[in-house]
Design an enzyme around this catalytic site. Structure first.
Site, PDB file in Angstrom:
ATOM      1  N   ASP A   8     -19.546  -3.708  51.333  1.00 35.63           N
ATOM      2  CA  ASP A   8     -20.744  -3.692  52.178  1.00 35.63           C
ATOM      3  C   ASP A   8     -21.947  -4.059  51.312  1.00 35.63           C
ATOM      4  O   ASP A   8     -22.144  -3.499  50.233  1.00 35.63           O
ATOM      5  CB  ASP A   8     -20.931  -2.301  52.795  1.00 35.63           C
ATOM      6  CG  ASP A   8     -22.124  -2.249  53.736  1.00 35.63           C
ATOM      7  OD1 ASP A   8     -21.949  -2.486  54.939  1.00 35.63           O
ATOM      8  OD2 ASP A   8     -23.242  -1.988  53.249  1.00 35.63           O
ATOM      9  N   ASP A 106     -22.751  -7.950  57.252  1.00 33.99           N
ATOM     10  CA  ASP A 106     -22.778  -7.691  55.808  1.00 33.99           C
ATOM     11  C   ASP A 106     -21.601  -6.885  55.287  1.00 33.99           C
ATOM     12  O   ASP A 106     -21.676  -6.338  54.193  1.00 33.99           O
ATOM     13  CB  ASP A 106     -24.112  -7.049  55.407  1.00 33.99           C
ATOM     14  CG  ASP A 106     -24.128  -5.551  55.659  1.00 33.99           C
ATOM     15  OD1 ASP A 106     -23.471  -5.097  56.605  1.00 33.99           O
ATOM     16  OD2 ASP A 106     -24.804  -4.842  54.894  1.00 33.99           O
ATOM     17  N   GLU A 107     -20.512  -6.787  56.054  1.00 32.83           N
ATOM     18  CA  GLU A 107     -19.388  -6.042  55.495  1.00 32.83           C
ATOM     19  C   GLU A 107     -18.039  -6.578  55.937  1.00 32.83           C
ATOM     20  O   GLU A 107     -17.903  -7.157  57.006  1.00 32.83           O
ATOM     21  CB  GLU A 107     -19.499  -4.550  55.786  1.00 32.83           C
ATOM     22  CG  GLU A 107     -19.294  -4.138  57.204  1.00 32.83           C
ATOM     23  CD  GLU A 107     -19.777  -2.713  57.445  1.00 32.83           C
ATOM     24  OE1 GLU A 107     -18.940  -1.802  57.389  1.00 32.83           O
ATOM     25  OE2 GLU A 107     -20.983  -2.518  57.663  1.00 32.83           O
TER      26      GLU A 107
HETATM   27  N1  DCP Z   1     -29.575  -3.566  60.835  1.00 32.31           N
HETATM   28  C1  DCP Z   1     -30.482  -3.591  61.881  1.00 32.31           C
HETATM   29  N2  DCP Z   1     -30.770  -2.433  62.587  1.00 32.31           N
HETATM   30  C2  DCP Z   1     -30.170  -1.260  62.254  1.00 32.31           C
HETATM   31  C3  DCP Z   1     -29.233  -1.218  61.190  1.00 32.31           C
HETATM   32  C4  DCP Z   1     -28.959  -2.403  60.492  1.00 32.31           C
HETATM   33  O1  DCP Z   1     -31.018  -4.639  62.192  1.00 32.31           O
HETATM   34  N3  DCP Z   1     -30.467  -0.134  62.922  1.00 32.31           N
HETATM   35  C5  DCP Z   1     -29.309  -4.808  60.069  1.00 32.31           C
HETATM   36  C6  DCP Z   1     -30.202  -4.857  58.832  1.00 32.31           C
HETATM   37  C7  DCP Z   1     -29.290  -4.503  57.689  1.00 32.31           C
HETATM   38  C8  DCP Z   1     -27.951  -5.023  58.174  1.00 32.31           C
HETATM   39  O2  DCP Z   1     -27.967  -4.876  59.595  1.00 32.31           O
HETATM   40  O3  DCP Z   1     -29.704  -5.100  56.463  1.00 32.31           O
HETATM   41  C9  DCP Z   1     -26.792  -4.261  57.584  1.00 32.31           C
HETATM   42  O4  DCP Z   1     -26.849  -2.906  57.977  1.00 32.31           O
HETATM   43  P1  DCP Z   1     -26.347  -1.728  57.067  1.00 32.31           P
HETATM   44  O5  DCP Z   1     -26.159  -0.560  57.937  1.00 32.31           O
HETATM   45  O6  DCP Z   1     -25.183  -2.183  56.235  1.00 32.31           O
HETATM   46  O7  DCP Z   1     -27.596  -1.362  56.118  1.00 32.31           O
HETATM   47  P2  DCP Z   1     -28.215  -2.097  54.879  1.00 32.31           P
HETATM   48  O8  DCP Z   1     -27.315  -3.188  54.355  1.00 32.31           O
HETATM   49  O9  DCP Z   1     -29.575  -2.548  55.214  1.00 32.31           O
HETATM   50  O10 DCP Z   1     -28.348  -0.938  53.819  1.00 32.31           O
HETATM   51  P3  DCP Z   1     -27.202  -0.192  52.980  1.00 32.31           P
HETATM   52  O11 DCP Z   1     -27.528  -0.457  51.534  1.00 32.31           O
HETATM   53  O12 DCP Z   1     -27.378   1.256  53.308  1.00 32.31           O
HETATM   54  O13 DCP Z   1     -25.889  -0.749  53.397  1.00 32.31           O
HETATM   55 CA    CA Z   2     -25.135  -2.820  54.075  1.00 28.88          CA
HETATM   56 CA    CA Z   3     -23.079  -2.790  56.939  1.00 36.09          CA
END
Ligand code: DCP
Ligand code: CA
Ligand code: CA
Length: 358
Positions: A8, A106-107
């Site tokens: 991820d 992203d995963e």
């Molecule tokens: N995303 C979004 N709204 C949300 C959650 C996520 O638009 N409520 C989008 C933005 C994030 C992407 O999806 O960058 C991936 O979500 P993740 O839950 O994997 O979170 P992040 O990659 O941002 O952070 P982490 O480092 O905790 O994985």
């Molecule tokens: Ca992520």
């Molecule tokens: Ca994710």
């Protein structure tokens, strides 16, 4: 014994922005709606870890985020750019896998059982993947390793940010037990509240529950909860490409968690698929349900029905069953898709034209 990894990307949209705005690195950075000096509507999509120090989180109203850190950098989302970065990263990851299933922008889950000697060796292998992603794409990721998808996912959460975490199957119960219940794969806020009202607070509470109580509360989903809490999951890694399949999708006008609305959509998709099957004189053996949630997470679940069929009733009943078992309760759904695969011609022969990428 399988060796599964969940990879991820860390703070993905914000990390992509740091990549092309190196000057922002090390400063709090928020991607989402325009804060308009605190009067803005809309939410935070994500933020980097510097911003998280101030309490800013994904999904939070942007006005609140602004209140927490007024001089953070606020940028609008550029999905086309993030999707391009995602495609390139996923291509790299796929090169390390025997089986690969991308589950959101992203995963991805990968099966590396045949690529490593044992769990110890998988740690080195994960480091290689992580370094390649950083080196070739300039983006950080975290990797969870275990014997199934649920545990790999949860190990990855524990690895964040920028880490690698191995949970061997015999460590599963002790790893899971102390964690709060909403950290369990499949538990959203509604499920958490319902469980809390019956006194279940940790994953360990769930693992020690009488499974019949959970089934009373949640139906088939209760079985899934109980198994997940014990680190048990035999869900296959579903390759994102497969032999030719027939599928249709429906995007809801408004995001929904209303089961009736979802079931209606499945029925209408099922009817379209049946028509196409009859037109092409094909029967199917496997039904796959795809759920895309409001936050872009996408889940694929498959069921083999054990025989060939071209009957709409079997498409619908299996898709609804997958929905009931796997949908995250209380999470808004944006899009639903149904796909049938394992196709065979009526005359009982596989057609070469069925072996193309879907
Ligand atoms: N995303 C979004 N709204 C949300 C959650 C996520 O638009 N409520 C989008 C933005 C994030 C992407 O999806 O960058 C991936 O979500 P993740 O839950 O994997 O979170 P992040 O990659 O941002 O952070 P982490 O480092 O905790 O994985
Ligand atoms: Ca992520
Ligand atoms: Ca994710």
């Amino acid at each position: 014994m399988r060796i599964i990894m969940l990879i991820d990307m860390d703070y993905f949209f914000a990390a992509c922005e740091e990549l092309r705005h190196q000057e922002l690195k090390g400063k709090p950075l928020v991607v989402g709606a325009d804060p308009k000096e605190g009067r803005g509507r809309g939410v935070v999509m994500t933020c980097n870890y510097e911003a998280r120090k101030y309490g800013i989180r994904s999904g939070m109203p942007i006005s609140i985020a602004y209140g927490l850190k007024k001089d953070a950098e606020f940028l609008p989302a550029d999905f086309d750019y993030y999707e391009r970065e995602s495609r390139e990263v996923m291509r790299t990851i796929k090169g390390y896998a025997t089986r690969f299933e991308q589950v959101s922008i992203d995963e991805a889950f990968i099966d590396v059982t045949e690529k490593v000697l044992d769990y110890q060796d998988s740690l080195q292998y994960a480091k290689k993947i992580k370094d390649a992603v950083q080196r070739d794409h300039g983006l950080p990721c975290s990797i969870g390793i275990s014997g199934n998808k649920v545990l790999a996912k949860m190990a990855c959460e524990a690895a964040k940010p920028n880490g690698i975490k191995l949970v061997k199957p015999d460590e599963a119960l002790s790893f899971l037990a102390p964690l709060p219940i909403d950290r369990l794969y499949g538990v959203g806020s509604k499920t958490r509240e319902k469980l809390a009202s019956r006194g279940y607070r940790t994953i360990g509470d769930l693992a020690n529950a009488n499974p019949m109580n959970l089934i009373d509360m949640f139906g088939v989903f209760g079985t899934e909860l109980y198994n997940n809490a014990r680190g048990m999951d035999d869900d296959e890694i579903v390759e994102n490409y497969e032999i030719k399949s027939i599928g249709r999708e429906k995007t809801f006008e408004h995001d929904t968690f209303n089961r009736d609305v979802v079931v209606d959509a499945i029925k209408s998709i099922g009817a379209e698929i049946e028509e196409e099957l009859k037109r092409q004189a094909l029967s199917f053996k496997t039904v796959t349900l795809k759920i895309r949630y409001h936050n872009f997470e996408e889940h694929l679940k498959s069921r083999s029905i054990g025989h060939y069929s071209n009957d709409v009733e079997e498409i619908v009943s299996n898709a609804v069953r997958l929905y009931d078992m796997h949908a995250e309760k209380g999470e808004q759904i944006r899009k639903i898709g149904v796909r049938v695969s394992g196709l065979i011609g009526y005359k009982g022969q596989m057609r070469m034209s069925d072996f193309v990428k879907a």
